[in-house]
Design a protein around this motif. Structure first.
Motif, PDB file in Angstrom:
ATOM      1  N   VAL A 189      17.138-115.784  14.434  1.00  9.62           N
ATOM      2  CA  VAL A 189      16.398-114.577  15.121  1.00  9.62           C
ATOM      3  C   VAL A 189      17.784-113.974  16.109  1.00  9.62           C
ATOM      4  O   VAL A 189      17.952-112.787  16.115  1.00  9.62           O
ATOM      5  CB  VAL A 189      15.221-114.619  15.483  1.00  9.62           C
ATOM      6  CG1 VAL A 189      14.942-113.292  16.246  1.00  9.62           C
ATOM      7  CG2 VAL A 189      14.091-114.569  14.488  1.00  9.62           C
ATOM      8  N   LEU A 190      17.893-114.665  16.949  1.00 11.59           N
ATOM      9  CA  LEU A 190      18.844-114.702  18.235  1.00 11.59           C
ATOM     10  C   LEU A 190      20.215-114.351  17.718  1.00 11.59           C
ATOM     11  O   LEU A 190      20.928-113.139  18.179  1.00 11.59           O
ATOM     12  CB  LEU A 190      19.038-115.930  18.810  1.00 11.59           C
ATOM     13  CG  LEU A 190      17.750-116.329  19.870  1.00 11.59           C
ATOM     14  CD1 LEU A 190      18.012-117.601  20.557  1.00 11.59           C
ATOM     15  CD2 LEU A 190      17.476-115.191  20.815  1.00 11.59           C
ATOM     16  N   ASP A 191      20.939-114.795  16.351  1.00 13.72           N
ATOM     17  CA  ASP A 191      21.764-114.517  15.968  1.00 13.72           C
ATOM     18  C   ASP A 191      21.790-113.203  15.275  1.00 13.72           C
ATOM     19  O   ASP A 191      23.035-112.314  15.614  1.00 13.72           O
ATOM     20  CB  ASP A 191      22.246-115.678  14.890  1.00 13.72           C
ATOM     21  CG  ASP A 191      23.611-115.429  14.331  1.00 13.72           C
ATOM     22  OD1 ASP A 191      24.569-115.274  15.239  1.00 13.72           O
ATOM     23  OD2 ASP A 191      23.890-115.191  12.999  1.00 13.72           O
ATOM     24  N   ALA A 192      20.806-112.719  14.599  1.00 12.73           N
ATOM     25  CA  ALA A 192      20.750-111.659  14.015  1.00 12.73           C
ATOM     26  C   ALA A 192      20.322-110.513  14.836  1.00 12.73           C
ATOM     27  O   ALA A 192      21.163-109.288  14.849  1.00 12.73           O
ATOM     28  CB  ALA A 192      19.313-111.448  13.023  1.00 12.73           C
ATOM     29  N   TYR A 193      19.934-110.599  16.023  1.00 14.67           N
ATOM     30  CA  TYR A 193      19.692-109.601  16.830  1.00 14.67           C
ATOM     31  C   TYR A 193      20.793-109.666  18.002  1.00 14.67           C
ATOM     32  O   TYR A 193      20.562-108.727  19.092  1.00 14.67           O
ATOM     33  CB  TYR A 193      18.413-109.834  17.661  1.00 14.67           C
ATOM     34  CG  TYR A 193      17.332-109.070  16.643  1.00 14.67           C
ATOM     35  CD1 TYR A 193      16.563-107.975  17.058  1.00 14.67           C
ATOM     36  CD2 TYR A 193      16.753-109.942  15.689  1.00 14.67           C
ATOM     37  CE1 TYR A 193      15.650-107.407  16.320  1.00 14.67           C
ATOM     38  CE2 TYR A 193      15.774-109.241  14.693  1.00 14.67           C
ATOM     39  CZ  TYR A 193      15.367-108.055  15.031  1.00 14.67           C
ATOM     40  OH  TYR A 193      14.196-107.234  14.514  1.00 14.67           O
ATOM     41  N   GLY A 194      21.668-110.700  18.088  1.00 11.41           N
ATOM     42  CA  GLY A 194      22.570-110.818  19.333  1.00 11.41           C
ATOM     43  C   GLY A 194      21.901-110.728  20.607  1.00 11.41           C
ATOM     44  O   GLY A 194      22.315-110.456  21.601  1.00 11.41           O
ATOM     45  N   ALA A 195      20.945-111.868  20.508  1.00  9.13           N
ATOM     46  CA  ALA A 195      20.302-112.122  21.882  1.00  9.13           C
ATOM     47  C   ALA A 195      20.332-113.445  22.290  1.00  9.13           C
ATOM     48  O   ALA A 195      20.692-114.256  21.382  1.00  9.13           O
ATOM     49  CB  ALA A 195      18.699-111.884  21.358  1.00  9.13           C
ATOM     50  N   ASP A 196      19.887-113.758  23.400  1.00 11.42           N
ATOM     51  CA  ASP A 196      20.063-115.130  24.091  1.00 11.42           C
ATOM     52  C   ASP A 196      18.623-116.084  24.348  1.00 11.42           C
ATOM     53  O   ASP A 196      18.890-117.039  24.134  1.00 11.42           O
ATOM     54  CB  ASP A 196      20.561-115.053  25.399  1.00 11.42           C
ATOM     55  CG  ASP A 196      21.793-113.988  25.318  1.00 11.42           C
ATOM     56  OD1 ASP A 196      22.778-114.213  24.928  1.00 11.42           O
ATOM     57  OD2 ASP A 196      21.743-113.082  26.174  1.00 11.42           O
ATOM     58  N   THR A 197      17.798-115.371  24.441  1.00  7.62           N
ATOM     59  CA  THR A 197      16.591-115.996  24.846  1.00  7.62           C
ATOM     60  C   THR A 197      15.225-115.390  23.883  1.00  7.62           C
ATOM     61  O   THR A 197      15.182-114.137  23.492  1.00  7.62           O
ATOM     62  CB  THR A 197      16.216-115.548  26.054  1.00  7.62           C
ATOM     63  OG1 THR A 197      17.156-116.107  27.072  1.00  7.62           O
ATOM     64  CG2 THR A 197      14.765-116.036  26.574  1.00  7.62           C
ATOM     65  N   MET A 198      14.553-116.312  23.585  1.00  8.83           N
ATOM     66  CA  MET A 198      13.423-115.805  22.525  1.00  8.83           C
ATOM     67  C   MET A 198      11.976-116.368  23.076  1.00  8.83           C
ATOM     68  O   MET A 198      11.997-117.616  23.659  1.00  8.83           O
ATOM     69  CB  MET A 198      13.488-116.399  21.096  1.00  8.83           C
ATOM     70  CG  MET A 198      12.469-116.183  20.062  1.00  8.83           C
ATOM     71  SD  MET A 198      13.268-115.746  18.621  1.00  8.83           S
ATOM     72  CE  MET A 198      11.615-115.206  17.883  1.00  8.83           C
ATOM     73  N   ILE A 199      11.296-115.437  23.218  1.00 11.55           N
ATOM     74  CA  ILE A 199       9.801-115.785  23.796  1.00 11.55           C
ATOM     75  C   ILE A 199       8.817-115.947  22.451  1.00 11.55           C
ATOM     76  O   ILE A 199       8.537-114.803  21.753  1.00 11.55           O
ATOM     77  CB  ILE A 199       9.359-114.691  24.632  1.00 11.55           C
ATOM     78  CG1 ILE A 199      10.232-114.737  25.957  1.00 11.55           C
ATOM     79  CG2 ILE A 199       7.956-115.022  25.396  1.00 11.55           C
ATOM     80  CD1 ILE A 199      10.047-113.336  26.892  1.00 11.55           C
ATOM     81  N   TRP A 200       8.198-116.948  22.447  1.00 11.47           N
ATOM     82  CA  TRP A 200       7.106-117.270  21.296  1.00 11.47           C
ATOM     83  C   TRP A 200       5.935-116.957  21.536  1.00 11.47           C
ATOM     84  O   TRP A 200       5.458-117.625  22.809  1.00 11.47           O
ATOM     85  CB  TRP A 200       7.439-118.771  20.673  1.00 11.47           C
ATOM     86  CG  TRP A 200       8.579-118.770  19.770  1.00 11.47           C
ATOM     87  CD1 TRP A 200       9.628-119.445  20.168  1.00 11.47           C
ATOM     88  CD2 TRP A 200       8.902-118.467  18.665  1.00 11.47           C
ATOM     89  NE1 TRP A 200      10.520-119.756  19.272  1.00 11.47           N
ATOM     90  CE2 TRP A 200      10.087-118.831  18.105  1.00 11.47           C
ATOM     91  CE3 TRP A 200       8.170-117.437  17.569  1.00 11.47           C
ATOM     92  CZ2 TRP A 200      10.730-118.538  16.892  1.00 11.47           C
ATOM     93  CZ3 TRP A 200       8.689-117.420  16.331  1.00 11.47           C
ATOM     94  CH2 TRP A 200       9.855-117.848  16.105  1.00 11.47           C
ATOM     95  N   LEU A 201       5.041-116.226  20.972  1.00 11.85           N
ATOM     96  CA  LEU A 201       3.624-115.916  21.123  1.00 11.85           C
ATOM     97  C   LEU A 201       2.886-116.668  19.909  1.00 11.85           C
ATOM     98  O   LEU A 201       3.574-116.557  18.700  1.00 11.85           O
ATOM     99  CB  LEU A 201       3.189-114.790  21.197  1.00 11.85           C
ATOM    100  CG  LEU A 201       3.890-114.195  22.445  1.00 11.85           C
ATOM    101  CD1 LEU A 201       4.115-112.188  22.106  1.00 11.85           C
ATOM    102  CD2 LEU A 201       3.560-114.246  23.609  1.00 11.85           C
ATOM    103  N   PRO A 202       1.968-117.537  19.999  1.00 11.12           N
ATOM    104  CA  PRO A 202       1.119-118.269  18.929  1.00 11.12           C
ATOM    105  C   PRO A 202       0.962-117.195  17.878  1.00 11.12           C
ATOM    106  O   PRO A 202       1.356-117.477  16.447  1.00 11.12           O
ATOM    107  CB  PRO A 202       0.092-118.928  19.445  1.00 11.12           C
ATOM    108  CG  PRO A 202       0.314-119.087  21.033  1.00 11.12           C
ATOM    109  CD  PRO A 202       1.114-117.784  21.343  1.00 11.12           C
ATOM    110  N   GLY A 203       0.224-116.163  17.911  1.00 14.54           N
ATOM    111  CA  GLY A 203      -0.325-115.289  16.933  1.00 14.54           C
ATOM    112  C   GLY A 203      -1.446-115.727  16.079  1.00 14.54           C
ATOM    113  O   GLY A 203      -2.016-117.062  16.301  1.00 14.54           O
ATOM    114  N   ILE A 204      -1.724-115.140  14.956  1.00 17.22           N
ATOM    115  CA  ILE A 204      -2.838-115.385  14.064  1.00 17.22           C
ATOM    116  C   ILE A 204      -2.294-115.366  12.652  1.00 17.22           C
ATOM    117  O   ILE A 204      -1.955-114.556  11.967  1.00 17.22           O
ATOM    118  CB  ILE A 204      -4.133-114.698  14.166  1.00 17.22           C
ATOM    119  CG1 ILE A 204      -4.591-114.477  15.577  1.00 17.22           C
ATOM    120  CG2 ILE A 204      -5.203-114.966  13.318  1.00 17.22           C
ATOM    121  CD1 ILE A 204      -5.480-113.112  15.882  1.00 17.22           C
ATOM    122  N   LYS A 205      -2.373-116.443  11.876  1.00 13.07           N
ATOM    123  CA  LYS A 205      -1.922-116.463  10.508  1.00 13.07           C
ATOM    124  C   LYS A 205      -3.190-116.262   9.822  1.00 13.07           C
ATOM    125  O   LYS A 205      -4.332-116.611   9.785  1.00 13.07           O
ATOM    126  CB  LYS A 205      -1.454-117.871  10.064  1.00 13.07           C
ATOM    127  CG  LYS A 205      -0.143-118.295  10.524  1.00 13.07           C
ATOM    128  CD  LYS A 205       0.345-119.663   9.892  1.00 13.07           C
ATOM    129  CE  LYS A 205       1.681-119.950  10.614  1.00 13.07           C
ATOM    130  NZ  LYS A 205       1.868-121.284  10.234  1.00 13.07           N
TER     131      LYS A 205
END
Length: 345
Positions: A189-205
């Motif tokens: 994801v970071l590579d695709a978006y050209g980003a450095d930091t990812m914040i993860w939220l658990p969410g609901i499956k």
């Protein structure tokens, strides 16, 4: 919660900008399949036409339709202010998830990244939708590359300044990225978006078709500032708990520049007009347009007005337009879900 890597080299690299940059146009898709929408199709078409006409007052809109007959219907309902094309056939209306994610290439141009849409984990017909991203890129004459993960545009929010956020439920999910660890998905994801930091939220499956896209609950306003929609205090369903959890995690998070995020709450409506169990009562599934913010109203006068005020304060100088798209929201998504902005280079 977040992982840092350093992307800042002398060489420019493609980066997905924030939603608030100037747009060349908004891409949309005309819903046409009875097999997907059944008897609700006509109402959903009217809502999509309303969104398109509203956005067209601010910036160009291109509506993709699968064939001449449906394109004719789309033109009739959307009016002459909306361009309708059959060059890019679609199965459904969720352009945020099927379109390419546009990036500024670092050299004054655009390119596009394809997120390998697979029908939200094989839940829906997507023969045409799976090809939309590469077809739009080709139509615009843009170079496109394929991300190393399967996902959707609505699953990932970016601040355009090195930070992205997403729910684990929609990406770290075997229906999309079987056999990949969270760290491997994050790197992709970071590579695709050209980003450095990812914040993860658990969410609901498994509770909705998207496995809980972040763009219904939490949105970047600008670097360092996030809005989160909170439910009424008396609600304790899975979605209400999820929203409160997102608020709590983001309140503790830091972004790529080391800023502690400022989290602005927006309060969801107490009452809605729809009886649908899939109804998305989100004010935050808004679409930014040139000079405006297009969002929803639900017939709860106090909360509708408060949400409008909060968005006007968050995006100074933009006109906030609230529209009633209850039939679309009853289908499990909203205005942001049905649009994709193409930034100016």
């Amino acid at each position: 919660m977040s992982h840092h890597r350093d992307h800042r080299t002398a060489e420019p690299f493609p980066r997905v900008p924030a939603d608030d940059v100037p747009h060349a146009r908004t891409w949309m898709s005309w819903p046409s399949r009875r097999g997907v929408w059944g008897l609700r199709l006509g109402g959903v078409q009217r809502d999509i036409a309303l969104i398109a006409r509203t956005i067209a007052e601010f910036e160009p809109v291109v509506m993709c339709a699968p064939d001449d007959w449906t394109a004719g219907k789309a033109r009739t309902q959307c009016g002459s202010g909306v361009e309708v094309t059959t060059a890019i056939p679609t199965d459904d209306l969720w352009m945020r998830d099927i379109a390419p994610v546009f990036r500024r290439d670092g050299y004054g141009g655009l390119d596009a990244v394809v997120l390998n849409f697979n029908g939200w984990g094989g839940k829906q017909v997507h023969r045409d939708d799976a090809r939309v991203a590469e077809r739009i890129a080709a139509h615009r004459g843009l170079r496109h590359t394929y991300a190393d993960f399967v996902g959707e545009g609505g699953a990932i929010e970016t601040d355009g300044d090195g930070t992205v956020m997403a729910t684990e439920s929609s990406l770290v999910n075997k229906n999309r990225n079987r056999g990949m660890s969270r760290d491997e998905i994050e790197e992709a994801v970071l590579d695709a978006y050209g980003a450095d930091t990812m914040i993860w939220l658990p969410g609901i499956k498994g509770q909705d078709i998207t496995d809980d896209h972040v763009d219904v609950t939490s949105r970047f306003v600008r670097p360092g500032v996030v809005m989160v929609q909170l439910p009424p205090a008396d609600r304790d369903d899975a979605w209400a708990r999820d929203a409160r959890e997102q608020f709590a995690i983001l309140s503790e998070a830091t972004d790529a520049r080391g800023r502690r995020l400022r989290v602005v709450p927006v309060h969801g409506p107490d009452t809605v007009r729809s009886r649908s169990s899939n109804f998305v009562d989100s004010y935050l599934n808004f679409h930014l347009v040139n000079g405006g913010v297009v969002t929803t109203r639900f017939g709860d006068p106090y909360k509708d007005a408060a949400a409008k005020e909060a968005l006007a304060a968050a995006f100074p100088g933009r006109e906030v337009v609230q529209i009633d798209v209850d039939r679309l929201m009853a289908g499990g998504g909203g205005i942001h879900c049905s649009t994709m902005h193409e930034p100016l280079p």
